[in-house]
Motif scaffolding. Structure first.
Motif, PDB file in Angstrom:
ATOM      1  N   PRO A 763     -16.085  35.226   7.212  1.00  0.00           N
ATOM      2  CA  PRO A 763     -17.057  34.181   7.542  1.00  0.00           C
ATOM      3  C   PRO A 763     -17.539  33.745   6.218  1.00  0.00           C
ATOM      4  N   ALA A 764     -17.961  32.165   6.346  1.00  0.00           N
ATOM      5  CA  ALA A 764     -18.395  31.453   5.071  1.00  0.00           C
ATOM      6  C   ALA A 764     -19.987  31.253   5.489  1.00  0.00           C
ATOM      7  N   GLN A 765     -20.675  31.398   4.463  1.00  0.00           N
ATOM      8  CA  GLN A 765     -22.161  31.033   4.418  1.00  0.00           C
ATOM      9  C   GLN A 765     -22.419  29.573   4.025  1.00  0.00           C
ATOM     10  N   PHE A 766     -23.183  28.694   4.589  1.00  0.00           N
ATOM     11  CA  PHE A 766     -23.095  27.419   4.365  1.00  0.00           C
ATOM     12  C   PHE A 766     -24.587  26.901   4.168  1.00  0.00           C
ATOM     13  N   ILE A 767     -24.967  25.644   3.594  1.00  0.00           N
ATOM     14  CA  ILE A 767     -26.194  24.894   3.760  1.00  0.00           C
ATOM     15  C   ILE A 767     -25.932  23.709   3.302  1.00  0.00           C
ATOM     16  N   TRP A 768     -26.651  22.764   4.211  1.00  0.00           N
ATOM     17  CA  TRP A 768     -26.708  21.290   3.775  1.00  0.00           C
ATOM     18  C   TRP A 768     -27.747  20.976   2.951  1.00  0.00           C
ATOM     19  N   LYS A 769     -27.353  20.324   1.738  1.00  0.00           N
ATOM     20  CA  LYS A 769     -28.208  19.820   0.832  1.00  0.00           C
ATOM     21  C   LYS A 769     -28.092  18.124   0.607  1.00  0.00           C
ATOM     22  N   PRO A 770     -29.122  17.549   1.048  1.00  0.00           N
ATOM     23  CA  PRO A 770     -29.239  15.952   1.277  1.00  0.00           C
ATOM     24  C   PRO A 770     -29.299  15.732  -0.346  1.00  0.00           C
ATOM     25  N   VAL A 771     -28.674  14.593  -0.381  1.00  0.00           N
ATOM     26  CA  VAL A 771     -28.639  13.677  -1.698  1.00  0.00           C
ATOM     27  C   VAL A 771     -29.636  12.758  -1.817  1.00  0.00           C
ATOM     28  N   ILE A 772     -30.900  12.990  -2.498  1.00  0.00           N
ATOM     29  CA  ILE A 772     -32.101  12.187  -2.498  1.00  0.00           C
ATOM     30  C   ILE A 772     -31.785  10.970  -3.364  1.00  0.00           C
ATOM     31  N   SER A 773     -32.113   9.824  -2.634  1.00  0.00           N
ATOM     32  CA  SER A 773     -32.087   8.488  -3.480  1.00  0.00           C
ATOM     33  C   SER A 773     -33.424   8.170  -3.981  1.00  0.00           C
ATOM     34  N   ARG A 775     -34.967   5.759  -2.365  1.00  0.00           N
ATOM     35  CA  ARG A 775     -35.654   5.421  -1.103  1.00  0.00           C
ATOM     36  C   ARG A 775     -35.544   6.643  -0.134  1.00  0.00           C
ATOM     37  N   ARG A 776     -35.431   7.837  -0.800  1.00  0.00           N
ATOM     38  CA  ARG A 776     -35.330   8.949  -0.063  1.00  0.00           C
ATOM     39  C   ARG A 776     -34.260   9.137   1.193  1.00  0.00           C
ATOM     40  N   THR A 777     -34.579   9.586   2.094  1.00  0.00           N
ATOM     41  CA  THR A 777     -33.490   9.766   3.148  1.00  0.00           C
ATOM     42  C   THR A 777     -34.202   9.789   4.457  1.00  0.00           C
ATOM     43  N   ALA A 778     -33.373   9.226   5.573  1.00  0.00           N
ATOM     44  CA  ALA A 778     -33.912   9.082   6.928  1.00  0.00           C
ATOM     45  C   ALA A 778     -33.024  10.101   7.870  1.00  0.00           C
ATOM     46  N   PHE A 779     -32.078  10.829   7.211  1.00  0.00           N
ATOM     47  CA  PHE A 779     -31.179  11.607   7.865  1.00  0.00           C
ATOM     48  C   PHE A 779     -31.528  12.854   7.809  1.00  0.00           C
ATOM     49  N   SER A 780     -31.006  13.836   9.021  1.00  0.00           N
ATOM     50  CA  SER A 780     -31.327  15.306   8.876  1.00  0.00           C
ATOM     51  C   SER A 780     -29.994  15.793   9.638  1.00  0.00           C
ATOM     52  N   TRP A 800     -30.659  10.117  12.531  1.00  0.00           N
ATOM     53  CA  TRP A 800     -31.247   9.211  11.610  1.00  0.00           C
ATOM     54  C   TRP A 800     -32.668   8.787  12.359  1.00  0.00           C
ATOM     55  N   HIS A 801     -33.467   9.223  11.604  1.00  0.00           N
ATOM     56  CA  HIS A 801     -34.927   8.718  12.149  1.00  0.00           C
ATOM     57  C   HIS A 801     -35.352   7.315  11.814  1.00  0.00           C
ATOM     58  N   PRO A 802     -35.367   6.487  12.555  1.00  0.00           N
ATOM     59  CA  PRO A 802     -35.660   5.198  12.253  1.00  0.00           C
ATOM     60  C   PRO A 802     -37.198   4.894  11.964  1.00  0.00           C
ATOM     61  N   GLY A 803     -37.511   4.176  11.300  1.00  0.00           N
ATOM     62  CA  GLY A 803     -38.751   3.865  10.699  1.00  0.00           C
ATOM     63  C   GLY A 803     -38.868   2.569   9.645  1.00  0.00           C
ATOM     64  N   PHE A 804     -40.208   1.978   9.215  1.00  0.00           N
ATOM     65  CA  PHE A 804     -40.258   0.987   8.441  1.00  0.00           C
ATOM     66  C   PHE A 804     -39.718   1.648   6.990  1.00  0.00           C
ATOM     67  N   ASN A 805     -38.901   0.683   6.639  1.00  0.00           N
ATOM     68  CA  ASN A 805     -38.152   0.992   5.297  1.00  0.00           C
ATOM     69  C   ASN A 805     -37.234   2.241   5.176  1.00  0.00           C
ATOM     70  N   SER A 806     -36.645   2.449   6.540  1.00  0.00           N
ATOM     71  CA  SER A 806     -35.813   3.637   6.579  1.00  0.00           C
ATOM     72  C   SER A 806     -34.250   3.369   6.217  1.00  0.00           C
ATOM     73  N   PRO A 807     -33.870   4.032   5.097  1.00  0.00           N
ATOM     74  CA  PRO A 807     -32.521   3.524   4.771  1.00  0.00           C
ATOM     75  C   PRO A 807     -31.612   4.008   5.890  1.00  0.00           C
ATOM     76  N   GLU A 808     -30.722   3.159   5.652  1.00  0.00           N
ATOM     77  CA  GLU A 808     -29.694   3.207   6.930  1.00  0.00           C
ATOM     78  C   GLU A 808     -28.446   3.904   6.171  1.00  0.00           C
TER      79      GLU A 808
END
Length: 834
Positions: A763-773, A775-780, A800-808
């Motif tokens: 078994p392998a243990q994992f974790i998702w780490k977002p790469v923050i730019s 403009r931040r991130t709108a993904f989870s 993807w969480h849409p919003g004002f100025n959310s990066p695509e």
């Protein structure tokens, strides 16, 4: 820092004497010093240099490790190399290697004490034929970098079949045409072209492609297709009865030749009744394989390639004996008188187109054959004379046996052919011998015989006419009297006469040939007819077994229940091992799948305990017996194995013998220490397995071998191969595109999935780490962390969480604990409507 200790002589030193001076050195710092000692000899001055050196090491290593020529048998072999220190101080060494061949060097660094030697062990794996010439670098303190060559030539274990006369490699042995029932032999050489000893076994391939049994290869294709029933009929024939190999097992020393005798004994297979195959020959194409004993991975894994064997094709034809007789088979002679001789000329023709025939007539009473034996060439004929010379009167119907002579192996010495009869042909001889009869007048004797006469009276009638006297006989009309007639013989022919004992000598024939007689039987007991029947039966059955009772005379057998039988412990039937019978590939392939082979997974004894087990496990097995014991695979490949994990593979053990065997495993490898059990007694016709457990904390390739013994005397080894790798996860895609769901508002979340795979055994243990730019991130991603079981997968949802100025666009790193890292790029596809 030098000190001179000496007592100078006050007087001149006489011839033959000496003066001793001692120079002591006491260094106070790590520097080299130099001084001198002055020696005054009368008017001369001698300078003796004195040097004080710093203590240092002097390391030296051998420039080459040569394993020589070795066999590719998947075994780990080792050699040691010495690192010597001739200095006065300890010295260090370090070994580095970056070649392609997997070498295990232990130790790769260390310290060598002054005036001592350090052993370095180098292991190589002989799994494939190759030439090893690898360079390792050794850094020696005070000496710099030294190069050491590792050399070895790994060759295949080659077993060749050579011709006896020419010495060339043989691929086929042609026995030619041979009569059914006889044998033909050929001799070959087996040559071990290897630097190590070899145990070999002969295996007859009864399932080989291209093999033929009993097929006439000269027939047309249509004729063969019409006779496909013969192929089905011969599929169950024991092929080992056709070919004999003597010896069929043995041991060959390095580069040794051994003489082997091959014997071909064709057997005739019956075809359908409507086929006239009396003159057909039957062709045979068989394949004989010489294998290294114990190498049976082919049967365990079902592989077609067999690298450690030599195949020899065997061809031959079986022919029936086609010897015809004209006239025959019934030869009838004319009637003759006693003393005459009749002859019949008979022509013997050999109809065979391939072989001559050797015949021999057996002795037959009243008949003679000239010549009695001979040889007829193929498609040739020979005349013989049958003679009828009767020695007595009567009609003779005699069966004349003709032996067909051929060659067969001697039972006591199977390498020697002997001449014998392998086929018989039968003729019928019919002849009648008559006599010149003369009527002889017999003088009637009333039954009273004088004491001086013989049984028939005063004279005997011989029928030759040389005696003119009248021979007296005793005749009694059976129709006129009941004398000497028992009650049970009252029913007789009315006109029959009784021949009394005085009738003629031996009373076996009547006195006159033209009259009807009945002969009285001589009585064995004195007065048998006057005793009751029960008493006579008592006399017949009066013995220790019957005790005077007639069997089955009113007695009934007792009823026996199954509970009356004693409980007997079933024992394995001990089949005699025919050392002359060949092993067949079909039988070897069926080992382990036979219904008689029982699988046992646990509960076996670790050591022989019963008397039978101790007797069996002390036997020294032959190469052919060892070939019927399957322990394998010879290479246990674990593949990619995660570090800090435990993996198990099965080592199969199949005992196809009728005796117990004792398996003992010796493992000194740290990575295999959890393997158990290491000792088992395997019963006859039983299969089991031993779990081989592997675990390691070191990354990289692993190749080591462990050994085992059968009955504590037959060694073997198993190679363990593994690649220790870190934990690793894989993604189903490196990029994902998130589209809006039709029918939903634009402000609604965009969703998709990505799948995470675990190709490893842990078994392998994992974790998702977002790469923050910026403009931040709108993904989870959900789940953001967790475990993925071995050889399983996990589906993760990307949002993807849409919003004002959310990066695509967004990016995540999948980080595996103590493992790899993978990047995932995410794109949201937004459609703007005007």
């Amino acid at each position: 820092q030098f000190k001179l200790i000496v007592k100078n002589p006050e007087k001149p030193v006489a011839s033959g004497l000496q003066v001793t001076a001692v120079v002591e050195y006491y260094p106070k710092s790590k520097e080299e010093l130099q001084d001198r000692v002055l020696l005054l000899i009368e008017d001369d001055i001698v300078e003796i240099p004195v040097l004080g050196l710093i203590p240092r090491c002097c390391l030296e290593i051998e420039p080459e490790i040569n394993f020589g020529t070795v066999i590719a048998n998947s075994k780990i072999i080792s050699k040691e190399i010495n690192i010597s220190n001739h200095g006065s101080s300890s010295g260090t060494f370090k070994i580095s290697y970056d070649g392609v061949v997997l070498l295990k060097i232990d130790p790769i660094s260390g310290v060598v004490e002054p005036n001592s030697v350090k052993m370095v062990k180098v292991d190589i794996c002989t799994d494939i034929p190759t030439v090893i010439k690898e360079l390792i670098k050794v850094e020696l303190e005070g000496h710099g970098c030294t190069e050491v060559w590792i050399k070895a030539v790994v060759v295949e274990q080659v077993l060749k079949v050579l011709g006896v006369s020419c010495g060339n490699i043989l691929e086929c042995v042609n026995f030619g045409p041979v009569y059914f029932g006889s044998s033909e032999t050929e001799q070959i050489y087996l040559y071990n072209e290897s630097p190590e000893s070899m145990d070999w076994v002969a295996v007859l391939e009864d399932d080989a492609i291209g093999g033929e049994m009993g097929t006439d290869l000269q027939r047309s294709a249509d004729a063969v297709l019409q006779d496909l029933s013969l192929k089905n009929r011969t599929s169950d024939v024991d092929v080992s009865t056709l070919i004999l190999c003597i010896p069929n097992q043995g041991t060959l020393l390095p580069y040794e030749k051994s003489l082997v005798t091959l014997c071909f004994s064709p057997k005739k297979f019956k075809r359908d009744i409507q086929l006239n195959d009396s003159s057909q020959k039957q062709d045979y194409v068989l394949f004989l394989r010489f294998e290294v004993a114990g190498n049976k991975d082919d049967y365990l894994q079902g592989l077609m390639n067999r690298p450690h064997h030599t195949e020899l094709a065997l061809t031959g034809s079986g022919l029936p004996v086609m010897l015809t007789f004209n006239p025959g088979p019934v030869i009838k002679f004319m009637d003759c008188f006693l003393g005459e001789k009749l002859q019949v000329l008979c022509t013997l023709k050999n109809e065979s187109e391939y072989l001559p025939v050797t015949f021999s007539f057996r002795k037959t009473a009243h008949f003679n054959v000239s010549p009695e034996k001979g040889k007829i060439k193929r498609k040739s004929a020979k005349d013989v004379i049958f003679s009828f010379s009767p020695h007595q009167l009567g009609t003779f119907n005699m069966k004349q046996v003709i032996d067909i002579i051929g060659t067969d192996l001697e039972k006591n010495n199977l390498q020697v052919l002997k001449t014998k009869s392998f086929h018989q042909i039968y003729l019928s001889f019919i002849g009648t011998c008559k006599s010149n009869r003369k009527n002889i007048l017999f003088k009637i004797n009333p039954g009273i015989t004088p004491m001086i006469s013989n049984e028939t009276g005063q004279f005997v009638a011989d029928g030759t006419g040389r005696c003119t006297d009248i021979a007296p006989v005793a005749i009694l009309k059976s129709t006129q009297t009941k004398i000497h007639t028992h009650g049970i013989n009252r029913n007789c022919e009315d006109d029959a006469l009784v021949a009394l004992p005085n009738d003629r000598a031996a009373s076996i024939r009547p006195g006159e040939w033209n009259k009807k007689y009945r002969i009285r039987n001589a009585q064995t007991s004195k007065f048998p007819s006057f005793f009751p029947l029960s008493y006579r039966q008592f006399c017949i059955y009066n013995n220790s077994v019957s005790i005077g009772l007639k069997p089955a005379e009113g007695l009934t057998s007792p009823e026996i229940s199954i509970t009356d039988f004693p409980k007997v412990k079933l024992q394995f039937r001990r089949l005699p091992l025919d050392e002359n019978c060949l092993l067949t590939s079909r039988n070897l392939s069926a080992i382990g799948s036979k219904p008689s082979v029982k699988e046992i997974c646990s509960g076996l004894s670790a050591m022989p305990s019963s008397a039978q087990e101790k007797e069996d496990c002390s036997l020294t097995l032959t190469s052919k017996q060892l070939h019927q014991i399957l322990i394998g695979p010879s290479t246990v490949d674990f593949g990619d194995v995660c570090v800090y994990s435990t993996t198990t593979r099965k080592l199969h053990v199949i005992n196809n013998l009728s005796v117990h065997i004792w398996i003992q495993i010796e493992i000194e490898i740290d990575e295999l220490q959890q393997t158990s059990p290491l000792s088992q007694v395997v019963p006859p016709f039983t299969k089991t397995h031993i779990p081989i457990v592997f675990e390691t904390n070191t990354l990289g390739m692993f190749k080591r071998s462990f050994t085992y013994t059968i009955n504590n005397q037959h060694p073997g080894h198993v190679l363990v191969v593994a690649k220790a790798v870190p934990f690793e996860l894989e993604l189903s895609a490196a990029e994902v595109i998130l589209n809006p769901i039709p029918g939903y508002l634009a402000e609604t979340e965009f969703r998709t999935t990505v799948r995470v795979y675990n190709p490893r055994n842990h078994p392998a243990q994992f974790i998702w780490k977002p790469v923050i730019s910026v403009r931040r991130t709108a993904f989870s991603i959900h789940p953001a962390k967790g475990f993925v079981e071995a050889y399983r997968d996990l589906e993760c949802e990307v949002i993807w969480h849409p919003g004002f100025n959310s990066p695509e666009e967004g990016e995540f790193n999948l980080c595996v604990l103590k493992g790899n890292t993978i990047k995932l790029k995410c794109f949201a596809k937004v459609t703007i409507y005007i």
